[in-house]
Design a protein around this motif. Sequence first.
Motif, short mmCIF file in Angstrom:
data_model
loop_
_atom_site.label_atom_id
_atom_site.label_comp_id
_atom_site.label_asym_id
_atom_site.label_seq_id
_atom_site.Cartn_x
_atom_site.Cartn_y
_atom_site.Cartn_z
N ALA A 1 89.57 11.24 27.07
CA ALA A 1 89.00 9.94 27.38
C ALA A 1 89.58 9.36 28.66
O ALA A 1 88.87 8.80 29.49
CB ALA A 1 89.21 8.97 26.22
N ARG B 1 81.13 8.73 31.88
CA ARG B 1 81.55 7.62 31.00
C ARG B 1 80.87 7.68 29.64
O ARG B 1 81.44 7.25 28.64
CB ARG B 1 81.25 6.27 31.66
CG ARG B 1 82.21 5.91 32.75
CD ARG B 1 82.00 4.49 33.24
NE ARG B 1 82.92 4.20 34.33
CZ ARG B 1 82.60 4.31 35.61
NH1 ARG B 1 81.38 4.63 35.98
NH2 ARG B 1 83.49 4.06 36.53
N SER B 2 79.66 8.21 29.59
CA SER B 2 78.93 8.26 28.31
C SER B 2 79.18 9.55 27.54
O SER B 2 78.68 9.71 26.44
CB SER B 2 77.43 8.09 28.57
OG SER B 2 76.91 9.19 29.27
N ALA B 3 79.95 10.49 28.12
CA ALA B 3 80.25 11.75 27.43
C ALA B 3 81.11 11.47 26.20
O ALA B 3 81.96 10.57 26.23
CB ALA B 3 80.96 12.72 28.36
N PRO B 4 80.88 12.23 25.14
CA PRO B 4 81.67 12.02 23.90
C PRO B 4 83.14 12.28 24.06
O PRO B 4 83.61 12.93 24.89
CB PRO B 4 81.05 12.99 22.91
CG PRO B 4 80.17 13.90 23.65
CD PRO B 4 79.96 13.33 25.02
N ALA C 1 86.87 19.28 25.55
CA ALA C 1 85.82 18.31 25.29
C ALA C 1 85.06 17.92 26.55
O ALA C 1 83.90 17.52 26.49
CB ALA C 1 86.41 17.05 24.63
N PRO D 1 80.27 18.88 29.36
CA PRO D 1 79.59 17.84 30.14
C PRO D 1 79.80 17.98 31.65
O PRO D 1 78.94 17.59 32.44
CB PRO D 1 80.20 16.53 29.64
CG PRO D 1 80.87 16.83 28.36
CD PRO D 1 81.20 18.29 28.38
N ASP E 1 72.08 3.68 23.15
CA ASP E 1 72.74 4.91 23.58
C ASP E 1 73.79 4.57 24.64
O ASP E 1 73.61 3.65 25.42
CB ASP E 1 71.68 5.85 24.16
CG ASP E 1 72.27 7.18 24.59
OD1 ASP E 1 73.43 7.45 24.28
OD2 ASP E 1 71.53 7.95 25.22
N ALA E 2 74.87 5.32 24.68
CA ALA E 2 75.96 5.04 25.61
C ALA E 2 75.67 5.51 27.03
O ALA E 2 76.48 5.35 27.92
CB ALA E 2 77.25 5.67 25.12
#
Length: 159
Positions: free
Chosen positions: A109, A156-159, A71, A75, A3-4
Amino acid sequence: MRDAGPTRRAVLGTVTAATIAVTVAGCDDGGGGSDQGRRKAGIDDAARERAYATTGALLAGYEAAAARNAALAEPLRPLSAELRAHLAAFAGRGTPSAPPAVPGPAEPAVAGGALADRAQQVSDERLIGLADVSPELARRLASTAACLAGHAQLIRSAP
């Protein structure tokens, strides 16, 4: 496939660093004389104001990024709520208003990476000088630093 999200090692390292910092800061007796007490209170006030200002700026950055990037909105919502709680924890007499957010990158991103980097930077800065403040404030600074390090990993791990 891994998992990220944040690794156990990263979380454990952050918690360990915060715990050590609080322990070291807690060893100080807070000073004896009234001049030293006033000096310590001044140091606490300055540290609290810095924490308030940096938290406010980070919150403004989160909110601006969420407004620009759908996006990132979901989060960042719970992380923004945590920052509001941090603001309340650092609010005091004469607390300055938070500075407005500086516009950031439009691409999710890139914006997320910039926010994660800033959250980690604020976390690292918050751990500096813990031995100089009162044990109560040191605990508050260390716990919010650990929280911000977690924010950096989550963003950082959010899509």
